[in-house]
Design an enzyme around this catalytic site. Structure first.
Site, short mmCIF file in Angstrom:
data_model
loop_
_atom_site.label_atom_id
_atom_site.label_comp_id
_atom_site.label_asym_id
_atom_site.label_seq_id
_atom_site.Cartn_x
_atom_site.Cartn_y
_atom_site.Cartn_z
N GLN A 116 0.91 -1.25 -0.02
CA GLN A 116 0.14 -0.05 0.06
C GLN A 116 0.63 1.40 -0.11
OE1 GLN A 116 -3.07 -0.19 -0.22
NE2 GLN A 116 -3.54 1.71 -0.45
N VAL A 136 -6.61 6.90 -2.99
CA VAL A 136 -5.62 5.83 -2.64
C VAL A 136 -5.43 6.07 -0.86
CG1 VAL A 136 -3.33 4.72 -2.94
CG2 VAL A 136 -4.37 5.63 -4.91
N ALA A 137 -5.67 5.07 -0.18
CA ALA A 137 -5.58 5.09 1.19
C ALA A 137 -3.81 5.13 1.60
CB ALA A 137 -6.01 3.96 1.80
N SER A 142 -5.70 1.21 4.65
CA SER A 142 -6.57 0.67 3.33
C SER A 142 -7.17 -0.58 3.97
CB SER A 142 -5.49 0.44 2.45
OG SER A 142 -5.96 -0.73 1.50
N HIS A 144 -7.61 -3.28 2.29
CA HIS A 144 -7.09 -4.05 1.63
C HIS A 144 -6.08 -4.94 2.73
CE1 HIS A 144 -8.75 -3.73 -2.56
NE2 HIS A 144 -8.63 -2.26 -2.20
N ASP A 151 -10.96 -5.69 -5.00
CA ASP A 151 -11.35 -4.50 -6.22
C ASP A 151 -11.48 -5.41 -7.37
OD1 ASP A 151 -10.57 -2.35 -4.70
OD2 ASP A 151 -8.83 -2.04 -5.53
N GLU A 195 -16.46 4.44 -5.16
CA GLU A 195 -15.72 3.40 -5.83
C GLU A 195 -16.71 2.32 -5.99
OE1 GLU A 195 -12.24 2.26 -3.70
OE2 GLU A 195 -11.22 3.92 -4.09
N HIS A 198 -14.88 -1.43 -5.48
CA HIS A 198 -14.38 -1.97 -4.12
C HIS A 198 -15.54 -2.55 -3.38
CE1 HIS A 198 -11.62 -1.41 -0.55
NE2 HIS A 198 -12.57 -1.76 -0.32
#
Ligand SMILES: [Zn+2]
Length: 223
Positions: A116, A136-137, A142, A144, A151, A195, A198
């Protein structure tokens, strides 16, 4: 007398050290928002990760497995992994989509703190910090990194709201325990722009509630 003075200076120095140590500790806590989360305290699939609730740089989920779904060629090895609960659910979601003639592709699922970090700094280099921060984190912030997010894309790699793939996902994800984590017009709550690609695994019951009440995950957790 001289000996007593030395003892006194010594005691005072030790006290001063402990007081300053204590203050340093406090200031660190203040600097750290609500602090780094202890993931084990909550049901793992309900962990809230956003700008105010970061994960530790060392946090790596257990039980990461590779779901049996097609991925876009651009996906690297790490991004093809998910937490086992969500992995089974995403396989089920992909199977149903396919049966209805909708072809989905995985784009990016699990991402480590370091990955990330690379994505964030690369994006800053290409579009500037302001634009990067909308999409973008920052590392640790994030979803993720939890292994519960993925995603999704389509064969055209153009996953916008108007495509039939994005519409199918928005309408059906909750049946498999996923939510559209960053809905349209909720940027003020989620801190992230819309988004459509996501999705995040929260379990079927929670996903259904969030879908039906048209709320964000932040609002669900707060209530
Ligand atoms: Zn994402």
């Amino acid at each position: 007398m001289k000996f007593k003075s030395i003892i006194l200076v010594g005691v005072l120095s030790i006290a001063a050290f402990f007081i300053s140590y204590k203050y340093e500790d406090l200031s660190l806590n203040f600097a750290n928002d609500k602090g780094i989360q202890e993931v084990e305290e909550v049901e793992p699939n309900l962990i809230l990760v956003n700008k105010e609730n970061p994960l530790d740089s060392d946090y790596k989920p257990s039980n990461l497995v590779k779901p049996n779904i097609p991925f876009a060629d651009s996906a690297n090895e790490e991004e093809r992994y998910m937490k086992s609960e969500s992995s089974m659910a995403i396989e089920e979601l992909f199977r149903s989509a396919e049966q209805e003639g909708i072809k989905l592709l995985g784009m990016s699922a699990y991402r480590s703190y370091d990955s990330q970090k690379n994505i964030y700094y690369n994006r800053i280099r290409s579009v500037g910090k302001k634009e990067a921060d909308r999409y973008v984190a920052k590392p640790g912030k994030s979803e993720h990194q939890t292994g519960f997010a993925i995603d999704i894309t389509n064969e055209d790699r153009w996953f916008v709201k108007s495509t039939e793939e994005a519409q199918w996902l928005a309408k059906n994800a909750h049946n498999y325990g996923f939510i559209l984590r960053y809905p349209e017009n909720k940027e003020d709550i989620t801190g992230v722009a819309y988004e459509p690609w996501h999705i995040r695994y929260v379990g079927k019951e929670t996903a259904k509630k969030i879908y039906e009440e048209q709320i964000t995950f932040e609002e669900f957790i707060e209530n």
